[in-house]
Scaffold this active site. Structure first.
Site, PDB file in Angstrom:
ATOM      1  N   TYR A 158       0.823  -1.211   0.000  1.00 56.88           N
ATOM      2  CA  TYR A 158       0.000   0.000   0.000  1.00 56.88           C
ATOM      3  C   TYR A 158       0.858   1.262   0.000  1.00 56.88           C
ATOM      4  O   TYR A 158       0.618   2.198  -0.773  1.00 56.88           O
ATOM      5  CB  TYR A 158      -0.911  -0.034   1.229  1.00 56.88           C
ATOM      6  CG  TYR A 158      -1.830   1.144   1.385  1.00 56.88           C
ATOM      7  CD1 TYR A 158      -2.964   1.288   0.593  1.00 56.88           C
ATOM      8  CD2 TYR A 158      -1.580   2.112   2.362  1.00 56.88           C
ATOM      9  CE1 TYR A 158      -3.819   2.362   0.757  1.00 56.88           C
ATOM     10  CE2 TYR A 158      -2.436   3.185   2.539  1.00 56.88           C
ATOM     11  CZ  TYR A 158      -3.556   3.311   1.739  1.00 56.88           C
ATOM     12  OH  TYR A 158      -4.403   4.380   1.903  1.00 56.88           O
ATOM     13  N   LYS A 162       0.995   4.077  -2.965  1.00 60.10           N
ATOM     14  CA  LYS A 162       0.626   5.464  -2.716  1.00 60.10           C
ATOM     15  C   LYS A 162       1.801   6.417  -2.953  1.00 60.10           C
ATOM     16  O   LYS A 162       1.603   7.557  -3.399  1.00 60.10           O
ATOM     17  CB  LYS A 162       0.100   5.615  -1.290  1.00 60.10           C
ATOM     18  CG  LYS A 162      -1.260   4.953  -1.063  1.00 60.10           C
ATOM     19  CD  LYS A 162      -2.336   5.485  -1.998  1.00 60.10           C
ATOM     20  CE  LYS A 162      -3.724   5.015  -1.595  1.00 60.10           C
ATOM     21  NZ  LYS A 162      -4.779   5.481  -2.526  1.00 60.10           N
TER      22      LYS A 162
END
Length: 305
Positions: A158, A162
């Site tokens: 993640y 991002k």
């Protein structure tokens, strides 16, 4: 205060069946934009459309899993077929598969990167092609995270995705400038299914669901609020008021809005003729390594019980 008016604009919001994505869709519709809602669940997407229309907005649903070029093309095509154009893209769709590095599988990594990073890329590419054909500019609003800015324990996939999204925002802001297309990343902090798993936040999120307001030390001190608190940034970035705002990572949550810095060199040292390993070991503690950068999302500062 100026009025944000998006009348005549058309937006696609990925992952907008619930949570932050739904809040973004509502905020855009309230400003006058027509919205394509997206989710992988037909019932959830349908309920999202119903909630937008009952609030006075206009919306349709496109049920598809974000990540592939085919899915991106479907979303853009739906906007054009229903409303005749595309002006705004919000790339909110995402999933979580949290594990520490030595336990994370290829599938855990690939699925998260596929939705967040590749999904943002494919949707932005399809939207940029359409916006450039229209020749009237547009807005790409990419959804980042504090994890992508700072790293976060257990979120290799993640955080990497991002961080990549923030880098793509900076890159695309340069590539699409001549076409009048702005590109920014929003970094929201809100009470969602993900943040309620953080023990320090859990009791306050539960209280909020009972109708109790979030305390000021969270809303202001931690910049932590509801999805609706984060949503105001999206119609602003899509509006004429933000025509000169591009390539930025902007945080929002609770009562706080902030501008994240871009990575840059903060300290330098020099050695005539270049560096050797020994010279680096000698100079590091008193030169560039004297004040190492911190990592991770800071723990919330909560009042003592």
């Amino acid at each position: 205060m100026p009025t944000i008016d998006l009348t005549g604009k058309v937006a696609v919001v990925t992952g907008s069946g619930r949570g932050l994505g739904l809040a973004y869709a509502h905020a855009l519709a309230a400003a006058g934009a027509r919205v394509v809602v997206n989710d992988v669940d037909d019932a959830v997407a349908g309920q999202a459309v119903k909630s937008v229309t009952e609030a006075g907005g206009r919306a349709v649903a496109e049920v598809v899993a974000v990540g592939t070029s085919e899915a991106a093309d479907r979303l853009v095509a739906r906007a054009v077929a229903e409303f005749g154009r595309l002006d705004i893209l919000v790339t909110n769709a995402g999933i979580l598969r949290d594990k520490v590095l030595w336990k994370m599988t290829d599938a855990d990594f690939d699925s998260v990167v596929g939705v967040h990073l590749k999904g943002t890329f494919t949707c932005a590419r399809a939207a940029a092609v359409r916006m450039r054909e229209q020749g009237e500019g547009g807005s790409l609003i990419l959804v980042g995270s504090p994890a992508g800015q700072r790293g976060n324990f257990g979120q290799t996939n993640y955080a990497a995705a991002k961080a990549g999204i923030a880098a793509m925002a900076r890159t695309w802001s340069m590539e699409l400038a001549r076409a009048g297309i702005t590109v920014n990343a929003v970094v929201p902090v809100a009470a969602t299914a993900m943040t309620e798993t953080i023990p320090a936040f859990a009791p306050y999120v539960e209280a909020m669901r009972r109708g109790e307001p979030l305390p000021g030390f969270l809303r202001r001190g931690e910049g932590f609020g509801t999805p609706e608190d984060c949503a105001a940034l999206v119609p602003f970035l899509a509006s004429e008021a933000a025509r000169d705002v591009t390539g930025q990572c902007i945080g929002i949550g609770g009562d706080r809005v902030s501008l994240w810095s871009h990575p840059q060199e903060i300290k330098t040292a020099y050695a005539d003729g270049g560096w050797t390993p020994g010279a680096l070991a000698d100079a590091w503690p008193t030169s560039v390594g004297a004040e190492p950068q911190t990592v991770g999302i800071p723990a919330p500062k909560l009042p003592e019980a």
